[in-house]
Design an enzyme around this catalytic site. Structure first.
Site, PDB file in Angstrom:
ATOM      1  N   GLU A 246     -90.019  40.937 -89.800  1.00  0.00           N
ATOM      2  CA  GLU A 246     -90.622  39.595 -89.805  1.00  0.00           C
ATOM      3  C   GLU A 246     -91.762  39.642 -88.813  1.00  0.00           C
ATOM      4  O   GLU A 246     -91.563  39.638 -87.602  1.00  0.00           O
ATOM      5  CB  GLU A 246     -89.581  38.538 -89.419  1.00  0.00           C
ATOM      6  CG  GLU A 246     -89.990  37.125 -89.823  1.00  0.00           C
ATOM      7  CD  GLU A 246     -90.619  36.353 -88.683  1.00  0.00           C
ATOM      8  OE1 GLU A 246     -91.878  36.290 -88.639  1.00  0.00           O
ATOM      9  OE2 GLU A 246     -89.890  35.813 -87.854  1.00  0.00           O
ATOM     10  N   CYS A 280     -94.838  31.823 -85.298  1.00  0.00           N
ATOM     11  CA  CYS A 280     -95.294  32.691 -86.384  1.00  0.00           C
ATOM     12  C   CYS A 280     -95.497  31.900 -87.674  1.00  0.00           C
ATOM     13  O   CYS A 280     -96.356  32.242 -88.488  1.00  0.00           O
ATOM     14  CB  CYS A 280     -94.312  33.834 -86.599  1.00  0.00           C
ATOM     15  SG  CYS A 280     -92.624  33.324 -86.962  1.00  0.00           S
TER      16      CYS A 280
END
Length: 501
Positions: A246, A280
């Site tokens: 990720e 993010c």
């Protein structure tokens, strides 16, 4: 302040201990023993034995223990959010919201693991009707988790909680910027599962994380930059260790002509500036259709301009957690202005270490570093587009593909489905992250693999296929002893079953 610490919040190793300090005040938060390669290997060996015990407990017993863990975290919420505030500078409100989402994910994973992963019967084959087919999902064994600093509870729990629910032991390497938060997670779990070291922590800098990748764990779950993710993947490839990555994002919002502009502006400010923009899946780019652009921009600037910035627990925006990230934000603001953009709020003067005040940039070319690369700070670029088609084209031009948002009515769902991203919110931002049943992950330079939901549980288990014969074969196929009759019947069955369109 610890010896050798010259910049608030910058981790250092002092006498074999990792020293964690506040990014706002320089106050020492804690010291933690650094794990070298030998210590990491020893932790993995302990986890290997613990994994067998944890797996053999079964789904129901693991669920009870995971429920107890989430209850203990909840009971000690004030302690945890206090650590998060001191160590990462996160306002208490942000820390509370993050913890709430993490606890909800632990609950969901524990509750649904049995349903998702247990053995089940699946459809068989027409030409092998004497067999029943079964699938189950078996834990990998030991999972290594490398966590980030920006969401030190929510993000690693997305891997840790689901890996534990699936029956794995976990060795966790928290970010060197937030080791105290990582230690809290492991210590509370040990209180409810004292029998074996099912969840362990290894502290240190990048070399500790590198040692974990090559330590012989059965899978690695990494959250961090795309550049580091590629190095993790390359190192894991040497032993064919599967990885879940990720990585970064440059997430965008589209504001259509029929959007609720007040709601869109509120969501833009929160989605882009929450956690000092260190998210993010946060909004960094906004594309507003020209008919609503001016009104929307005015609302965003007004709302962002009212936010408070400071080290106080109740501030809207706290300090930047990683001091080095301030230089990235400063560089992107400068690039936007040099490329012809304009700061309608903030600008270069907004960068006041350890804080960065909200900055709204307009008329920034798509070729600018400020639009192409992840900023990870409280800045937004807002662009005017002709229509939704142009907005989608600009959004999808990015090499990242993590998340995004769409505000509108008539075309919102269709537009969301066109975006090249792993996740999209409609008339909200970041909402998918707090819904445990939804998978979380990206495409392109944002990585691959999924945490959360049923996909997240399966990410931490190997599918096992089992075929069981329950009666003799009427037509012999899987044997050298088949004769002309068997071949004739096989050909006849093929024509009957598959010969027609």
């Amino acid at each position: 302040m610890a010896p050798g610490v010259s910049v608030s919040g910058t981790p250092v190793v002092d006498g074999g201990q990792l020293v964690s300090t506040s990014p706002a005040t320089g106050e020492e938060v804690g010291r933690f023993p650094v794990a070298d390669a030998e210590a990491v290997a020893a932790a993995v060996a302990r986890a290997r034995a613990a994994a067998d015990w944890w797996r053999d407990l079964g789904f129901d017993a693991r669920r009870r223990r995971l429920y107890a863990w989430r209850a203990l975290i909840t009971a000690r919420l004030d302690e945890l959010t206090g650590i998060m505030h001191r160590e990462g500078g996160k306002p208490i409100g942000d820390a509370t919201a993050e913890t709430a989402a993490a606890v909800d994910h632990i609950h969901w994973a524990a509750r649904h693991a049995k349903r998702v992963l247990r053995m089940r019967r699946v459809g068989g084959a027409l030409l092998q009707s004497e067999y029943t087919a079964h699938v189950e999902y078996q834990p990998y064994g030991v999972v290594g988790v490398i966590g980030p600093w920006n969401y030190p509870i929510f993000t690693p729990v997305g891997s840790i909680g689901y890996a534990l629910a699936a029956g794995n032991a976990v060795v966790f390497k928290p970010s060197e910027y937030t080791p105290a938060v990582g230690q809290f997670l492991v210590d509370t779990f040990a209180e409810v599962v004292p029998e074996h070291p099912v969840l362990q922590v290894v502290h240190g800098l990048g070399d500790t994380g590198a040692a974990l990748v090559t330590s012989g764990v059965d899978k690695i779950a990494f959250t961090g930059s795309t550049r580091t993710g590629k190095r993790v993947m390359a190192a894991a490839a040497e032993t064919l260790t599967p990885v879940l990555l990720e990585c970064g994002g440059k997430d965008a919002m589209i504001v259509d002509s029929d959007a609720d502009l007040d709601a869109a502006a509120e969501a833009t400010v929160w989605g882009g500036l929450f956690n000092a923009g260190q998210t993010c899946i946060g909004i960094e780019r906004v594309y507003a259709v020209e008919s609503v652009y001016d009104a929307f921009l005015a609302k965003v600037v007004a709302k962002a301009g009212r936010l408070t910035v400071g080290a106080e627990p109740g501030a809207d925006i706290g300090p930047m957690t990683m001091p080095g990230q301030i230089d990235v934000v400063r560089r992107h603001i400068a690039a936007a202005l040099a490329d012809g953009g304009e700061a309608v709020l903030g600008g270069p003067e907004a960068v006041r270490p350890p804080f960065v005040h909200p900055t709204i940039l307009v008329n920034v070319p798509e070729t600018s570093e400020a639009v192409r690369e992840e900023t990870f700070g409280p800045t937004l670029t807002i662009a005017k587009v002709r229509d939704v088609d142009e907005a989608v084209e600009r959004v999808n031009a990015a090499h990242y593909g993590l998340a995004g948002a769409v505000f509108g009515k008539a075309r919102a769902m269709a537009t969301a489905r066109r975006l090249r991203s792993g996740m999209t919110s409609i008339n909200s931002t970041l909402s998918f992250a707090g819904i445990p049943s939804l998978p979380f992950g990206g495409v392109g330079d944002s990585g691959f693999g999924r945490i959360h939901g049923a996909d997240g549980l399966r990410e931490f288990a190997r599918p096992k296929a089992i075929a069981k014969r329950w009666m003799p074969s009427l037509v012999k196929v899987l044997t050298f002893e088949k004769g002309p009759r068997d071949l004739k019947l096989t050909r006849l069955a093929l024509r009957i079953l598959h010969g027609r369109k």
